[in-house]
Each structure stands twice: as structure tokens, then as C-alpha cells.
Design an enzyme around this catalytic site. Structure first.
Site, PDB file in Angstrom:
ATOM      1  N   ASP A  29      -0.866 -10.951   2.014  1.00  0.00           N
ATOM      2  CA  ASP A  29      -1.496  -9.978   1.123  1.00  0.00           C
ATOM      3  C   ASP A  29      -2.926 -10.434   0.843  1.00  0.00           C
ATOM      4  OD1 ASP A  29      -0.220  -7.748  -1.143  1.00  0.00           O
ATOM      5  OD2 ASP A  29      -2.248  -8.539  -1.440  1.00  0.00           O
ATOM      6  N   GLN A  93       2.747   1.819  -6.658  1.00  0.00           N
ATOM      7  CA  GLN A  93       2.558   1.768  -5.201  1.00  0.00           C
ATOM      8  C   GLN A  93       1.122   2.190  -4.905  1.00  0.00           C
ATOM      9  OE1 GLN A  93       5.007   4.489  -2.917  1.00  0.00           O
ATOM     10  NE2 GLN A  93       4.395   3.604  -0.955  1.00  0.00           N
ATOM     11  N   SER A  94       0.428   1.402  -4.106  1.00  0.00           N
ATOM     12  CA  SER A  94      -0.980   1.712  -3.826  1.00  0.00           C
ATOM     13  C   SER A  94      -1.250   1.950  -2.350  1.00  0.00           C
ATOM     14  CB  SER A  94      -1.885   0.591  -4.354  1.00  0.00           C
ATOM     15  OG  SER A  94      -1.586  -0.624  -3.718  1.00  0.00           O
ATOM     16  N   HIS A  99       6.288  -1.129   2.493  1.00  0.00           N
ATOM     17  CA  HIS A  99       6.099  -2.566   2.687  1.00  0.00           C
ATOM     18  C   HIS A  99       6.965  -3.333   1.707  1.00  0.00           C
ATOM     19  CE1 HIS A  99       3.042  -0.875   0.007  1.00  0.00           C
ATOM     20  NE2 HIS A  99       3.162  -1.974  -0.709  1.00  0.00           N
ATOM     21  N   LEU A 100       7.451  -4.461   2.198  1.00  0.00           N
ATOM     22  CA  LEU A 100       8.269  -5.359   1.393  1.00  0.00           C
ATOM     23  C   LEU A 100       7.388  -6.554   1.024  1.00  0.00           C
ATOM     24  CD1 LEU A 100      11.194  -5.701   0.410  1.00  0.00           C
ATOM     25  CD2 LEU A 100      11.692  -6.825   2.592  1.00  0.00           C
TER      26      LEU A 100
HETATM   27  P1  5GP Z   1       1.711  -1.869  -3.407  1.00  0.00           P
HETATM   28  O1  5GP Z   1       0.926  -1.922  -4.688  1.00  0.00           O
HETATM   29  O2  5GP Z   1       1.478  -0.564  -2.671  1.00  0.00           O
HETATM   30  O3  5GP Z   1       3.151  -2.200  -3.563  1.00  0.00           O
HETATM   31  O4  5GP Z   1       1.128  -3.048  -2.520  1.00  0.00           O
HETATM   32  C1  5GP Z   1       0.040  -2.932  -1.676  1.00  0.00           C
HETATM   33  C2  5GP Z   1      -0.446  -4.328  -1.392  1.00  0.00           C
HETATM   34  O5  5GP Z   1      -1.287  -4.281  -0.252  1.00  0.00           O
HETATM   35  C3  5GP Z   1      -1.266  -4.944  -2.525  1.00  0.00           C
HETATM   36  O6  5GP Z   1      -0.637  -6.142  -2.953  1.00  0.00           O
HETATM   37  C4  5GP Z   1      -2.638  -5.186  -1.891  1.00  0.00           C
HETATM   38  O7  5GP Z   1      -3.223  -6.394  -2.314  1.00  0.00           O
HETATM   39  C5  5GP Z   1      -2.328  -5.199  -0.396  1.00  0.00           C
HETATM   40  N1  5GP Z   1      -3.393  -4.727   0.454  1.00  0.00           N
HETATM   41  C6  5GP Z   1      -4.111  -3.566   0.294  1.00  0.00           C
HETATM   42  N2  5GP Z   1      -4.996  -3.437   1.297  1.00  0.00           N
HETATM   43  C7  5GP Z   1      -4.831  -4.522   2.112  1.00  0.00           C
HETATM   44  C8  5GP Z   1      -5.471  -4.937   3.320  1.00  0.00           C
HETATM   45  O8  5GP Z   1      -6.359  -4.286   3.860  1.00  0.00           O
HETATM   46  N3  5GP Z   1      -5.038  -6.115   3.873  1.00  0.00           N
HETATM   47  C9  5GP Z   1      -4.051  -6.857   3.308  1.00  0.00           C
HETATM   48  N4  5GP Z   1      -3.716  -7.994   3.938  1.00  0.00           N
HETATM   49  N5  5GP Z   1      -3.427  -6.492   2.167  1.00  0.00           N
HETATM   50  C10 5GP Z   1      -3.806  -5.336   1.583  1.00  0.00           C
END
Ligand code: 5GP
Ligand code: ZN
Length: 113
Positions: A29, A93-94, A99-100
Site C-alpha cells: 500500500d 472504500q476509496s 482489494h484485501l
Molecule cells: P480502500 O480505502 O479502498 O479500502 O483502500 C485503498 C487503498 O489503496 C488505500 O489504503 C490507499 O493507500 C491505496 N492506494 C491508492 N492508490 C494507490 C496506488 O496508486 N498505489 C498503491 N500501492 N496503493 C494505492
């Protein structure tokens, strides 16, 4: 293709990949919340856990199995780790490619925030 995780899986955007096979890719991440914070994604684009139906049962299992492999590789299999999958607004969720999160390397709190 405007999905950032599809582009990472395709090798179009760089990421620190720690594990991959024909179905899934695991990478660090970019904004880690614990000493080990790896995201495991399917190569197939699926919006989020709500979109994982019966037809994805094998794929969902592969995400969890890959997370176990990552945990062994990262040295957190024995100390323990947390798996998180966020769906929708209130879970924050962003990225809308399922994703896990594999989180470990420090004590985790419960209930989660
Ligand atoms: P969510 O909030 O959707 O559960 O998690 C998305 C995750 O993706 C976040 O922890 C964020 O830091 C990570 N993330 C977003 N964009 C990128 C990227 O371009 N590369 C990587 N390695 N992680 C990302
Ligand atoms: Zn995608």
C-alpha cells in the site's frame, strides 16, 4: 482503462509487487497503516466485495490464500495479521477494484475504527 488497480495489475503503473500468480497480484500500500500493509487484488476487475457473487467464490478464496502466502513471506504469519475488505461509503472504500488489505507487524485494536 481508468482503474488504477487494473493498471497496476497490467504493469502500467509501478507498484512494489510482493506476490503474484495467474489470478491475483499483491503489492505494498502506498500509504501504509502498519509495518506490513499489502493489498491483494484479483487481476479481474470487480468493483468491491458487494459485487463478489457465487461466480467469484473461487477467486475470493484465492485472495485469502494469497494473503496467507504474503503473511508467510513478510514474517507475520506467526504473530498474526488482519484482513480488511472495505465496501462503500461508510467503510471508506476509496478504490473501486476489490482489494484485501493485509495488515500486520504491530498489535491491532478491536473494535476497528
Ligand atoms: P480502500 O480505502 O479502498 O479500502 O483502500 C485503498 C487503498 O489503496 C488505500 O489504503 C490507499 O493507500 C491505496 N492506494 C491508492 N492508490 C494507490 C496506488 O496508486 N498505489 C498503491 N500501492 N496503493 C494505492
Ligand atoms: Zn480495476
Amino acid at each position: 482503462m481508468d482503474c488504477i488497480f487494473c493498471r497496476i495489475a497490467a504493469g502500467e503503473i509501478p507498484a512494489q509487487i510482493v506476490y503474484q500468480n495467474e489470478d491475483v497480484v499483491a503489492f505494498r500500500d502506498v500509504n501504509p497503516q502498519s509495518p506490513v500493509h499489502v493489498l491483494v487484488i484479483p487481476r479481474e476487475h470487480v468493483q468491491g466485495p458487494l459485487a463478489l457473487g457465487d461466480g467469484h467464490a473461487a477467486l475470493a478464496g484465492k485472495l485469502i490464500a494469497a494473503a496467507a502466502e504474503v503473511a508467510r513471506q513478510e514474517g507475520i504469519a506467526e504473530s498474526g495479521y488482519r484482513l480488511v475488505m472495505n465496501e462503500g461509503r461508510q467503510a471508506q472504500q476509496s478504490v473501486f477494484h476489490v482489494h484485501l488489505h493485509v495488515l500486520g507487524g504491530r498489535p491491532m485494536h478491536w473494535p476497528p475504527g
